[in-house]
Motif scaffolding. Structure first.
Motif, PDB file in Angstrom:
ATOM      1  N   MET A   1     -26.013  30.816 -20.340  1.00 26.50           N
ATOM      2  CA  MET A   1     -26.967  30.757 -19.204  1.00 26.50           C
ATOM      3  C   MET A   1     -26.167  30.250 -17.975  1.00 26.50           C
ATOM      4  O   MET A   1     -25.514  29.153 -18.210  1.00 26.50           O
ATOM      5  N   SER A   2     -26.105  31.002 -17.038  1.00 23.62           N
ATOM      6  CA  SER A   2     -25.422  30.332 -15.864  1.00 23.62           C
ATOM      7  C   SER A   2     -26.588  30.278 -14.576  1.00 23.62           C
ATOM      8  O   SER A   2     -27.727  30.811 -14.567  1.00 23.62           O
ATOM      9  N   THR A   3     -26.308  29.255 -13.655  1.00 20.00           N
ATOM     10  CA  THR A   3     -27.253  29.338 -12.612  1.00 20.00           C
ATOM     11  C   THR A   3     -26.960  30.033 -11.636  1.00 20.00           C
ATOM     12  O   THR A   3     -25.674  30.146 -11.013  1.00 20.00           O
ATOM     13  N   PRO A   4     -27.604  30.918 -10.585  1.00 18.96           N
ATOM     14  CA  PRO A   4     -27.222  31.755  -9.849  1.00 18.96           C
ATOM     15  C   PRO A   4     -26.878  31.024  -8.763  1.00 18.96           C
ATOM     16  O   PRO A   4     -27.145  29.814  -8.116  1.00 18.96           O
ATOM     17  N   ALA A   5     -25.759  31.414  -8.016  1.00 20.04           N
ATOM     18  CA  ALA A   5     -25.179  30.936  -6.750  1.00 20.04           C
ATOM     19  C   ALA A   5     -26.035  30.819  -5.735  1.00 20.04           C
ATOM     20  O   ALA A   5     -26.834  31.474  -5.485  1.00 20.04           O
ATOM     21  N   GLY A   6     -26.156  29.333  -5.177  1.00 20.87           N
ATOM     22  CA  GLY A   6     -27.254  29.186  -4.177  1.00 20.87           C
ATOM     23  C   GLY A   6     -28.511  28.451  -4.548  1.00 20.87           C
ATOM     24  O   GLY A   6     -29.178  28.158  -3.902  1.00 20.87           O
ATOM     25  N   SER A   7     -28.656  28.571  -5.894  1.00 23.77           N
ATOM     26  CA  SER A   7     -29.878  27.881  -6.564  1.00 23.77           C
ATOM     27  C   SER A   7     -29.705  26.306  -6.570  1.00 23.77           C
ATOM     28  O   SER A   7     -28.586  25.856  -6.243  1.00 23.77           O
ATOM     29  N   LYS A   8     -30.762  25.678  -6.477  1.00 20.52           N
ATOM     30  CA  LYS A   8     -30.949  24.248  -6.402  1.00 20.52           C
ATOM     31  C   LYS A   8     -29.964  23.639  -7.640  1.00 20.52           C
ATOM     32  O   LYS A   8     -29.055  22.627  -7.098  1.00 20.52           O
ATOM     33  N   GLU A   9     -30.010  24.142  -8.461  1.00 17.18           N
ATOM     34  CA  GLU A   9     -29.250  23.771  -9.734  1.00 17.18           C
ATOM     35  C   GLU A   9     -27.454  23.910  -9.266  1.00 17.18           C
ATOM     36  O   GLU A   9     -26.807  22.865  -9.633  1.00 17.18           O
ATOM     37  N   SER A  10     -27.339  24.881  -8.934  1.00 14.43           N
ATOM     38  CA  SER A  10     -25.871  25.156  -8.610  1.00 14.43           C
ATOM     39  C   SER A  10     -25.473  24.137  -7.302  1.00 14.43           C
ATOM     40  O   SER A  10     -24.333  23.633  -7.567  1.00 14.43           O
ATOM     41  N   GLU A  11     -26.148  24.052  -6.785  1.00 10.56           N
ATOM     42  CA  GLU A  11     -26.050  23.121  -5.581  1.00 10.56           C
ATOM     43  C   GLU A  11     -25.975  21.714  -5.923  1.00 10.56           C
ATOM     44  O   GLU A  11     -24.714  20.977  -5.623  1.00 10.56           O
ATOM     45  N   ILE A  12     -26.684  21.200  -6.729  1.00  9.92           N
ATOM     46  CA  ILE A  12     -26.791  19.833  -7.640  1.00  9.92           C
ATOM     47  C   ILE A  12     -25.205  19.785  -8.294  1.00  9.92           C
ATOM     48  O   ILE A  12     -24.501  18.751  -8.046  1.00  9.92           O
ATOM     49  N   PHE A  13     -24.845  20.856  -8.873  1.00 12.38           N
ATOM     50  CA  PHE A  13     -23.827  20.826  -9.715  1.00 12.38           C
ATOM     51  C   PHE A  13     -22.460  20.757  -8.830  1.00 12.38           C
ATOM     52  O   PHE A  13     -21.709  19.954  -8.993  1.00 12.38           O
ATOM     53  N   ARG A  14     -22.432  21.708  -7.734  1.00  9.52           N
ATOM     54  CA  ARG A  14     -21.350  21.339  -6.876  1.00  9.52           C
ATOM     55  C   ARG A  14     -21.233  20.079  -6.238  1.00  9.52           C
ATOM     56  O   ARG A  14     -20.137  19.616  -5.803  1.00  9.52           O
ATOM     57  N   ARG A  15     -22.332  19.465  -5.808  1.00  9.78           N
ATOM     58  CA  ARG A  15     -22.415  18.027  -5.090  1.00  9.78           C
ATOM     59  C   ARG A  15     -21.795  16.984  -6.114  1.00  9.78           C
ATOM     60  O   ARG A  15     -20.937  16.279  -5.823  1.00  9.78           O
ATOM     61  N   TYR A  16     -22.012  17.254  -7.503  1.00  9.65           N
ATOM     62  CA  TYR A  16     -21.629  16.143  -8.570  1.00  9.65           C
ATOM     63  C   TYR A  16     -20.003  16.497  -8.506  1.00  9.65           C
ATOM     64  O   TYR A  16     -19.335  15.480  -8.895  1.00  9.65           O
ATOM     65  N   GLU A  17     -19.635  17.732  -8.963  1.00  6.43           N
ATOM     66  CA  GLU A  17     -18.170  17.925  -8.782  1.00  6.43           C
ATOM     67  C   GLU A  17     -17.512  17.366  -7.484  1.00  6.43           C
ATOM     68  O   GLU A  17     -16.364  16.920  -7.867  1.00  6.43           O
ATOM     69  N   SER A  18     -17.938  17.816  -6.473  1.00  5.50           N
ATOM     70  CA  SER A  18     -17.255  17.251  -5.390  1.00  5.50           C
ATOM     71  C   SER A  18     -17.197  15.607  -5.325  1.00  5.50           C
ATOM     72  O   SER A  18     -16.151  15.092  -4.777  1.00  5.50           O
ATOM     73  N   ALA A  19     -18.480  15.161  -5.357  1.00  3.59           N
ATOM     74  CA  ALA A  19     -18.418  13.680  -5.690  1.00  3.59           C
ATOM     75  C   ALA A  19     -17.296  13.016  -6.467  1.00  3.59           C
ATOM     76  O   ALA A  19     -16.739  12.108  -6.522  1.00  3.59           O
ATOM     77  N   VAL A  20     -17.048  13.592  -7.712  1.00  6.16           N
ATOM     78  CA  VAL A  20     -16.195  13.126  -8.822  1.00  6.16           C
ATOM     79  C   VAL A  20     -14.872  13.329  -7.986  1.00  6.16           C
ATOM     80  O   VAL A  20     -13.888  12.355  -8.300  1.00  6.16           O
ATOM     81  N   VAL A  21     -14.657  14.493  -7.938  1.00  2.63           N
ATOM     82  CA  VAL A  21     -13.291  14.660  -6.962  1.00  2.63           C
ATOM     83  C   VAL A  21     -12.689  13.785  -5.999  1.00  2.63           C
ATOM     84  O   VAL A  21     -11.839  13.100  -5.922  1.00  2.63           O
ATOM     85  N   LEU A  22     -14.028  13.602  -5.168  1.00  2.37           N
ATOM     86  CA  LEU A  22     -13.802  12.430  -4.015  1.00  2.37           C
ATOM     87  C   LEU A  22     -13.376  10.956  -4.445  1.00  2.37           C
ATOM     88  O   LEU A  22     -12.728  10.559  -3.971  1.00  2.37           O
ATOM     89  N   HIS A  23     -14.286  10.677  -5.619  1.00  5.97           N
ATOM     90  CA  HIS A  23     -14.057   9.385  -6.040  1.00  5.97           C
ATOM     91  C   HIS A  23     -12.777   9.301  -6.675  1.00  5.97           C
ATOM     92  O   HIS A  23     -12.111   8.069  -6.415  1.00  5.97           O
ATOM     93  N   ALA A  24     -12.052  10.228  -7.395  1.00  8.65           N
ATOM     94  CA  ALA A  24     -10.895  10.147  -8.026  1.00  8.65           C
ATOM     95  C   ALA A  24      -9.719  10.128  -6.792  1.00  8.65           C
ATOM     96  O   ALA A  24      -8.882   9.269  -6.825  1.00  8.65           O
TER      97      ALA A  24
END
Length: 147
Positions: A1-24
């Motif tokens: 199952m994937s989350t549609p682009a633009g969905s709340k879940e997709s945005e949450i996951f993208r924020r998470y990935e960005s935060a991990v990269v920024l922290h590194a």
């Protein structure tokens, strides 16, 4: 199952990935390293000593940049070059001790994430770690397909 682009879940996951990269990136910068340097140290810490060629492959770097990466890590005291015990004509790169300054910089987020994970019941923690393991493998496969 994937989350549609633009969905709340997709945005949450993208924020998470960005935060991990920024922290590194911030953690690497705080100890005078580049993000690729930190990534290489993580690879060495997880996999142990390896040849420069193997490290280059794992980091996606060609020969020249890999040599400069190893030079930087060696000058900072994080790694050393040593003769390969199986073939003394070869060189291996091995981590040296624990990078205490790096550990100090990364400790606060490690504690915070540990507390967050600790708030979940054991069965849900098992799901989280199953996800981490499977997602890491998916990212590695996808990186190979891109490059």
């Amino acid at each position: 199952m994937s989350t549609p682009a633009g969905s709340k879940e997709s945005e949450i996951f993208r924020r998470y990935e960005s935060a991990v990269v920024l922290h590194a990136q911030a953690g690497a910068k705080a100890v005078g390293l580049g993000a690729t340097d930190l990534y290489a140290l993580n690879i060495l810490g997880l996999s142990g000593a390896m040849t420069p060629g193997e490290l280059g492959t794992r980091t996606g770097l060609t020969t020249g940049p890999t040599t400069r990466l190893i030079d930087r890590l060696e000058a900072a005291g994080y790694v050393r070059r040593a003769a390969d015990p199986g073939d003394r004509r070869k060189v291996i790169v091995e981590p040296v001790g624990q990078p205490t300054e790096l550990d100090r910089v990364l400790a606060p987020v490690r504690r915070a994430i540990g507390e967050i994970i600790g708030d979940y019941p054991a069965d849900q923690r098992a799901v989280l770690f199953d996800y981490f393991e499977r997602a890491a493998a998916a990212y590695q496969r996808a990186a190979g397909e891109i490059g």
